[in-house]
Design an enzyme around this catalytic site. Sequence first.
Site, PDB file in Angstrom:
ATOM      1  N   GLY A 119      -3.805 129.367  46.181  1.00  0.00           N
ATOM      2  CA  GLY A 119      -4.196 130.607  45.513  1.00  0.00           C
ATOM      3  C   GLY A 119      -5.506 130.432  44.796  1.00  0.00           C
ATOM      4  CB  THR A 153      -3.227 131.263  39.862  1.00  0.00           C
ATOM      5  OG1 THR A 153      -3.611 132.631  39.792  1.00  0.00           O
ATOM      6  CG2 THR A 153      -1.726 131.171  39.758  1.00  0.00           C
ATOM      7  N   GLY A 154      -4.458 128.304  39.670  1.00  0.00           N
ATOM      8  CA  GLY A 154      -4.307 126.850  39.806  1.00  0.00           C
ATOM      9  C   GLY A 154      -4.498 126.154  38.467  1.00  0.00           C
ATOM     10  CD  GLU A 161      -5.020 122.869  50.190  1.00  0.00           C
ATOM     11  OE1 GLU A 161      -6.207 123.259  50.150  1.00  0.00           O
ATOM     12  OE2 GLU A 161      -4.657 121.871  50.817  1.00  0.00           O
ATOM     13  CD  GLU A 209     -12.200 132.466  46.624  1.00  0.00           C
ATOM     14  OE1 GLU A 209     -11.451 132.782  45.682  1.00  0.00           O
ATOM     15  OE2 GLU A 209     -11.863 131.680  47.525  1.00  0.00           O
TER      16      GLU A 209
HETATM   17  P1  NAD Z   1      -3.370 134.174  43.184  1.00  0.00           P
HETATM   18  O1  NAD Z   1      -3.746 132.912  42.489  1.00  0.00           O
HETATM   19  O2  NAD Z   1      -3.544 135.458  42.466  1.00  0.00           O
HETATM   20  O3  NAD Z   1      -1.823 134.143  43.603  1.00  0.00           O
HETATM   21  C1  NAD Z   1      -1.292 133.139  44.429  1.00  0.00           C
HETATM   22  C2  NAD Z   1       0.201 133.008  44.168  1.00  0.00           C
HETATM   23  O4  NAD Z   1       0.398 132.520  42.840  1.00  0.00           O
HETATM   24  C3  NAD Z   1       0.966 134.320  44.247  1.00  0.00           C
HETATM   25  O5  NAD Z   1       2.217 134.080  44.872  1.00  0.00           O
HETATM   26  C4  NAD Z   1       1.160 134.689  42.780  1.00  0.00           C
HETATM   27  O6  NAD Z   1       2.273 135.508  42.537  1.00  0.00           O
HETATM   28  C5  NAD Z   1       1.346 133.329  42.158  1.00  0.00           C
HETATM   29  N1  NAD Z   1       1.078 133.249  40.719  1.00  0.00           N
HETATM   30  C6  NAD Z   1       0.253 134.025  39.979  1.00  0.00           C
HETATM   31  N2  NAD Z   1       0.269 133.633  38.689  1.00  0.00           N
HETATM   32  C7  NAD Z   1       1.124 132.575  38.612  1.00  0.00           C
HETATM   33  C8  NAD Z   1       1.544 131.723  37.556  1.00  0.00           C
HETATM   34  N3  NAD Z   1       1.109 131.879  36.314  1.00  0.00           N
HETATM   35  N4  NAD Z   1       2.413 130.733  37.853  1.00  0.00           N
HETATM   36  C9  NAD Z   1       2.847 130.546  39.100  1.00  0.00           C
HETATM   37  N5  NAD Z   1       2.488 131.329  40.150  1.00  0.00           N
HETATM   38  C10 NAD Z   1       1.628 132.327  39.904  1.00  0.00           C
HETATM   39  O7  NAD Z   1      -4.156 134.153  44.558  1.00  0.00           O
HETATM   40  P2  NAD Z   1      -4.217 135.294  45.677  1.00  0.00           P
HETATM   41  O8  NAD Z   1      -5.104 136.379  45.187  1.00  0.00           O
HETATM   42  O9  NAD Z   1      -2.849 135.623  46.127  1.00  0.00           O
HETATM   43  O10 NAD Z   1      -4.927 134.526  46.870  1.00  0.00           O
HETATM   44  C11 NAD Z   1      -6.298 134.450  47.039  1.00  0.00           C
HETATM   45  C12 NAD Z   1      -6.816 133.102  46.594  1.00  0.00           C
HETATM   46  O11 NAD Z   1      -6.188 132.072  47.337  1.00  0.00           O
HETATM   47  C13 NAD Z   1      -8.297 132.916  46.825  1.00  0.00           C
HETATM   48  O12 NAD Z   1      -8.885 132.345  45.686  1.00  0.00           O
HETATM   49  C14 NAD Z   1      -8.367 131.944  47.991  1.00  0.00           C
HETATM   50  O13 NAD Z   1      -9.514 131.159  48.063  1.00  0.00           O
HETATM   51  C15 NAD Z   1      -7.166 131.119  47.757  1.00  0.00           C
HETATM   52  N6  NAD Z   1      -6.756 130.478  49.003  1.00  0.00           N
HETATM   53  C16 NAD Z   1      -6.952 129.134  49.135  1.00  0.00           C
HETATM   54  C17 NAD Z   1      -6.596 128.483  50.311  1.00  0.00           C
HETATM   55  C18 NAD Z   1      -6.757 126.997  50.469  1.00  0.00           C
HETATM   56  O14 NAD Z   1      -6.162 126.441  51.367  1.00  0.00           O
HETATM   57  N7  NAD Z   1      -7.527 126.317  49.642  1.00  0.00           N
HETATM   58  C19 NAD Z   1      -6.048 129.231  51.355  1.00  0.00           C
HETATM   59  C20 NAD Z   1      -5.877 130.610  51.196  1.00  0.00           C
HETATM   60  C21 NAD Z   1      -6.226 131.214  49.999  1.00  0.00           C
END
Ligand code: NAD
Length: 487
Positions: free
Chosen positions: A223, A227-228, A245, A378
């Site tokens: 994600g 969030t990471g 990731e 990004e």
């Molecule tokens: P996001 O971080 O908003 O959400 C990802 C997941 O995390 C969702 O399931 C969400 O509900 C959950 N989440 C949100 N807050 C949380 C918390 N506090 N604790 C635990 N879980 C939580 O990301 P997104 O908008 O869904 O996805 C897009 C992002 O993902 C982009 O930044 C993209 O670059 C990244 N991405 C990375 C890769 C990789 O392999 N490096 C692949 C695909 C997407």
Amino acid sequence: MPYQMWINGEYTSGTSGNVIEVHNPATEEIIDTVPAANATDVDAAVSAAQAAFPAWKKLPAAQKAELMHEVAQKLTERTEEFARMLTLEGGKPLVENRDEMGWSAACFRYYAELGRNGRGRVIPSIEESQLAMVLKEPYGVVGAIVPWNYPILLMAWKVAPALAAGNTVVLKPSEMTPLSTLLFAELFAHLPPGVVNIISGYGADCGEPLVLDPRVRVIAFTGSLATGQRIAQVAAPMMKKLHLELGGKDAFIVAEDANLEVAVPGVAWAALLNAGQVCTSTERVYVHETIAPEFIERITEYARGLRLGPGIEPDTDMGPIIGERYRAKIEAQVEEAKVQGAQILTGGKRPPQLTRGYFYEPTVLTNLAHSMNIMREETFGPTIPIMTYRTFDEAIALANDSKYGLGANLYTHDPLKAKRFFEEVEAGTLWINDPLTDNDAGPFGGFKMSGGARELGEEGLDEFRETKHVHWDFEGGAKPWWYPYGK
Ligand code: NAD
């Protein structure tokens, strides 16, 4: 039947009584609702996964492999159904989602086989009377948290190696694309109850309790960077194993010897695939100054010719952005660049013919500065920002001038440039003349703020295995280096 969660081999609506509306980003219509899990539901899912762990860990690898091959087989048989569902909730063109199902099935097959191929290694012992081994063991319960852009593939990249390594899983899809993942419970139904559990919910109410649960030993997350970072902060006191990731800002270098017949559609595809919502989307293009005028003219024409529309229509090249918030971020970056002097050669706006849905036109920008957000943060949208360079040193320096380091691309047939590129560019995947092709055997992940974890390949299995060093002395006699020293 309404969509339900899958805990301990049974469907459940959870305990909160709340639901999440899932929208079709191409029409803005509600497709369906799913349960909004709370901490009690997370607790039930983790308990089920924990109870299932000892038996799953002990199950012979060949039997695990058979069960995982069956997941792949069922997915292959139901590719069309899953691809359609994913197009409805996620917006990608159907053809891209069929590919996603194919890649996901292949991932389950790959790890089914890899998992039965090794448990570690025997290493040279210190003395002749000893056996020394490196053993790989599962952690226990893995929490898998997945984003919306490749919901099934990124689930497979986590769940398949986690299961092959002997872990059990609690899986949480994105609240924006939970339908295809909840449907996937049917493909896991032949596994022992509790080995995979699927809960749907928001990040704060469902994702975070999963991270906070001390019984969950690994969080495998894909994600955003924000969030990471939050997960890393929350998990730190528990010394939890994190597999993160995160985002990217991938560069594409087009050298002076590039064949524009290939480089123009290749760069456009790398930037616009899934409307630019790929973690390894090309988000910065550096073209050698001698070919730049022609490259820019041709890619602008090419981008203008692509067909926008709902992904469910067979002629659609590019679907919508996942939601209004994400489109607004793209618009803000493009507007900011424009105000700072960037030239928009095509796009830069919503398509006037598509009044519903979160569409945004493929956008080619030039006249950019590297300090602009569109070159640094990004975008996750269908943008092709292009800068020119004079020397290859300059191109490499520009590519490395980013906090991210997920992937990078190059078009050249000059072996010296190719070698410099793969040695000097700080990124986890280096594609030369074939953008964005993944390989189940090739580890995928990023340098720097892209997170440092690796999915796929042997590294992707190792992320879900603890390492033990076993030192066994058959004779077990007293050692001359023990006390007393003065003797
Ligand atoms: P996001 O971080 O908003 O959400 C990802 C997941 O995390 C969702 O399931 C969400 O509900 C959950 N989440 C949100 N807050 C949380 C918390 N506090 N604790 C635990 N879980 C939580 O990301 P997104 O908008 O869904 O996805 C897009 C992002 O993902 C982009 O930044 C993209 O670059 C990244 N991405 C990375 C890769 C990789 O392999 N490096 C692949 C695909 C997407």
